[in-house]
Design a protein around this motif. Sequence first.
Motif, PDB file in Angstrom:
ATOM      1  N   ARG A  76       0.857  -1.189   0.000  1.00 57.50           N
ATOM      2  CA  ARG A  76       0.000   0.000   0.000  1.00 57.50           C
ATOM      3  C   ARG A  76       0.890   1.235   0.000  1.00 57.50           C
ATOM      4  O   ARG A  76       2.099   1.135   0.175  1.00 57.50           O
ATOM      5  CB  ARG A  76      -0.921   0.006   1.209  1.00 57.50           C
ATOM      6  CG  ARG A  76      -0.158   0.058   2.532  1.00 57.50           C
ATOM      7  CD  ARG A  76      -1.035   0.129   3.716  1.00 57.50           C
ATOM      8  NE  ARG A  76      -1.512   1.489   3.894  1.00 57.50           N
ATOM      9  CZ  ARG A  76      -2.123   1.929   4.961  1.00 57.50           C
ATOM     10  NH1 ARG A  76      -2.377   1.121   5.964  1.00 57.50           N
ATOM     11  NH2 ARG A  76      -2.506   3.164   5.066  1.00 57.50           N
ATOM     12  N   LEU A  77       0.285   2.369  -0.191  1.00 56.67           N
ATOM     13  CA  LEU A  77       1.014   3.629  -0.048  1.00 56.67           C
ATOM     14  C   LEU A  77       0.758   4.173   1.350  1.00 56.67           C
ATOM     15  O   LEU A  77      -0.323   4.004   1.909  1.00 56.67           O
ATOM     16  CB  LEU A  77       0.572   4.647  -1.098  1.00 56.67           C
ATOM     17  CG  LEU A  77       1.009   4.334  -2.520  1.00 56.67           C
ATOM     18  CD1 LEU A  77       0.447   5.380  -3.483  1.00 56.67           C
ATOM     19  CD2 LEU A  77       2.520   4.257  -2.639  1.00 56.67           C
ATOM     20  N   TRP A  78       1.765   4.834   1.887  1.00 57.56           N
ATOM     21  CA  TRP A  78       1.671   5.422   3.218  1.00 57.56           C
ATOM     22  C   TRP A  78       2.428   6.733   3.169  1.00 57.56           C
ATOM     23  O   TRP A  78       3.637   6.752   2.994  1.00 57.56           O
ATOM     24  CB  TRP A  78       2.270   4.450   4.231  1.00 57.56           C
ATOM     25  CG  TRP A  78       2.171   4.826   5.657  1.00 57.56           C
ATOM     26  CD1 TRP A  78       1.039   5.034   6.379  1.00 57.56           C
ATOM     27  CD2 TRP A  78       3.258   5.010   6.567  1.00 57.56           C
ATOM     28  NE1 TRP A  78       1.350   5.334   7.677  1.00 57.56           N
ATOM     29  CE2 TRP A  78       2.712   5.312   7.813  1.00 57.56           C
ATOM     30  CE3 TRP A  78       4.638   4.933   6.439  1.00 57.56           C
ATOM     31  CZ2 TRP A  78       3.499   5.562   8.932  1.00 57.56           C
ATOM     32  CZ3 TRP A  78       5.419   5.166   7.547  1.00 57.56           C
ATOM     33  CH2 TRP A  78       4.839   5.481   8.769  1.00 57.56           C
ATOM     34  N   TYR A  79       1.700   7.829   3.233  1.00 51.05           N
ATOM     35  CA  TYR A  79       2.277   9.164   3.091  1.00 51.05           C
ATOM     36  C   TYR A  79       3.079   9.282   1.792  1.00 51.05           C
ATOM     37  O   TYR A  79       4.134   9.898   1.747  1.00 51.05           O
ATOM     38  CB  TYR A  79       3.144   9.531   4.309  1.00 51.05           C
ATOM     39  CG  TYR A  79       2.330   9.696   5.561  1.00 51.05           C
ATOM     40  CD1 TYR A  79       1.699  10.895   5.849  1.00 51.05           C
ATOM     41  CD2 TYR A  79       2.162   8.634   6.441  1.00 51.05           C
ATOM     42  CE1 TYR A  79       0.923  11.046   6.994  1.00 51.05           C
ATOM     43  CE2 TYR A  79       1.389   8.768   7.586  1.00 51.05           C
ATOM     44  CZ  TYR A  79       0.773   9.981   7.849  1.00 51.05           C
ATOM     45  OH  TYR A  79       0.006  10.114   8.974  1.00 51.05           O
ATOM     46  N   GLY A  80       2.579   8.642   0.747  1.00 56.35           N
ATOM     47  CA  GLY A  80       3.217   8.701  -0.559  1.00 56.35           C
ATOM     48  C   GLY A  80       4.413   7.781  -0.709  1.00 56.35           C
ATOM     49  O   GLY A  80       5.135   7.857  -1.703  1.00 56.35           O
TER      50      GLY A  80
END
Length: 147
Positions: A76-80
């Motif tokens: 997933r993405l997390w803060y980009g």
Amino acid sequence: MGTTATKAFSAEERAAMKDHAAELKAAARRGSRAQKAAQAEQDLLAKIAEMQDSDRVMAERVHAIVKAGAPVLEPRLWYGMPAYALDGKVVCFFQSAEKFKARYATLGFSDQAQLDDGSMWAAGFALTEVTPAVEKRITALVKQSVG
């Protein structure tokens, strides 16, 4: 945005917060769990593809290592940033050097990672390249992080 907020956060930090808000909105709009997982991985791979060459190569290797070493982790993405979660909570992430104008990329682990080793342990690792020895170390850390 007020001047206090502008002074408190760098442009890169504000961009990361905007990325996170967009990630949350996108996740809320997706359909089934399988659709969410597939789209999350596509988003992660697209973010990796946008990176500068040296960071992109390392992020691609880290992604492959995490998928092979801890398939239970969901991309997933997390803060980009490319990240990997267990039960919706980020366990580890790759931060490109470019993200915060740092000297090196970082492989980081959250407090969800089971890396505990006595009273003090590393939760972040500087990366300048992913050699076979580094790959072996990342594999061991990722496996340990999920128990």
